[in-house]
Write an enzyme that holds these catalytic residues in place. Structure first.
Site, PDB file in Angstrom:
ATOM      1  N   CYS A   1       0.827  -1.212   0.000  1.00 46.57           N
ATOM      2  CA  CYS A   1       0.000   0.000   0.000  1.00 46.57           C
ATOM      3  C   CYS A   1       0.858   1.256   0.000  1.00 46.57           C
ATOM      4  O   CYS A   1       0.344   2.350  -0.209  1.00 46.57           O
ATOM      5  CB  CYS A   1      -0.945   0.011   1.193  1.00 46.57           C
ATOM      6  SG  CYS A   1      -0.107   0.068   2.775  1.00 46.57           S
TER       7      CYS A   1
ATOM      8  N   ASP B   1       2.329   2.658   2.504  1.00 52.35           N
ATOM      9  CA  ASP B   1       2.262   3.432   3.741  1.00 52.35           C
ATOM     10  C   ASP B   1       3.550   3.283   4.552  1.00 52.35           C
ATOM     11  O   ASP B   1       4.183   2.227   4.543  1.00 52.35           O
ATOM     12  CB  ASP B   1       1.060   2.969   4.584  1.00 52.35           C
ATOM     13  CG  ASP B   1      -0.248   3.337   3.913  1.00 52.35           C
ATOM     14  OD1 ASP B   1      -0.197   4.083   2.928  1.00 52.35           O
ATOM     15  OD2 ASP B   1      -1.301   2.888   4.376  1.00 52.35           O
TER      16      ASP B   1
ATOM     17  N   CYS C   1      -2.897   5.194   5.715  1.00 56.61           N
ATOM     18  CA  CYS C   1      -4.355   5.151   5.784  1.00 56.61           C
ATOM     19  C   CYS C   1      -4.846   5.484   7.196  1.00 56.61           C
ATOM     20  O   CYS C   1      -4.077   5.513   8.158  1.00 56.61           O
ATOM     21  CB  CYS C   1      -4.838   3.766   5.388  1.00 56.61           C
ATOM     22  SG  CYS C   1      -4.505   2.535   6.646  1.00 56.61           S
TER      23      CYS C   1
ATOM     24  N   CYS D   1      -2.662  -3.006   8.901  1.00 58.90           N
ATOM     25  CA  CYS D   1      -2.266  -1.635   9.244  1.00 58.90           C
ATOM     26  C   CYS D   1      -1.761  -1.577  10.687  1.00 58.90           C
ATOM     27  O   CYS D   1      -0.831  -0.819  10.990  1.00 58.90           O
ATOM     28  CB  CYS D   1      -3.441  -0.687   9.050  1.00 58.90           C
ATOM     29  SG  CYS D   1      -4.312  -0.942   7.481  1.00 58.90           S
TER      30      CYS D   1
HETATM   31 FE1  FES Z   1      -1.489   0.580   4.211  1.00 57.81          FE
HETATM   32 FE2  FES Z   1      -3.377   0.635   6.053  1.00 57.81          FE
HETATM   33  S1  FES Z   1      -3.649   0.399   3.923  1.00 57.81           S
HETATM   34  S2  FES Z   1      -1.252   0.549   6.335  1.00 57.81           S
END
Ligand code: FES
Length: 141
Positions: free
Chosen positions: A34, A36, A59, A103
């Site tokens: 993702c 992140d 997110c 996450c």
């Molecule tokens: Fe990447 Fe939540 S979608 S940490």
């Protein structure tokens, strides 16, 4: 409702956001899928986490997880922080949707990495089994 009130609260009003200058330990993890990224800063006095801050580019669940996780380890001994699991963080948030559990894993791993950083910087011996190798971790892949 997809997200609990606690998740929404910690997402909208995250606790402990920021940077600690001259932190004793810094941990960063990213989720390749993702994109992140989470960074945790620790101030450590006599093996106690006297302060903790985080920066999360990610997110809402990742932000809520970092906020809750930092609240859970603040003022606690390092050994307690090392035992914090992503499940405990998710439970403290009254749950996360299944596809958002990963996450909360970022929070657990960022804290572990920050503690590992502190141990390494100070030449403190540590138990390697407490620090799973993030590169080979399957949670985020
Ligand atoms: Fe990447 Fe939540 S979608 S940490």
């Amino acid at each position: 409702m997809l997200y609990s009130e606690k998740v929404m609260d910690h997402f909208k009003n995250p606790r402990n956001v920021g940077v600690i200058e001259n932190a004793d330990g810094i941990g960063e993890v990213g989720n390749a899928k993702c994109g992140d990224i989470m960074r945790i800063y620790l101030k450590i006095d006599n093996e106690i986490i006297s302060d903790v801050k985080f920066e999360t580019f990610g997110c809402g669940s990742a932000i809520a997880s970092s906020s809750m996780a930092t609240e859970m380890i603040k003022g606690k001994p390092l050994k307690d922080a090392l035992e914090l699991t992503n499940k405990a963080v998710a439970e403290a948030l009254d749950g996360l949707p299944a596809h958002k559990m990963h996450c909360s894993v970022l929070a657990e791993e960022a804290i572990k990495n920050a503690i590992l950083d502190y141990y390494k910087k100070n030449g403190i011996p540590y138990d390697h089994s407490q620090f799973p190798d993030c590169d080979s971790c399957q949670h985020c892949n």
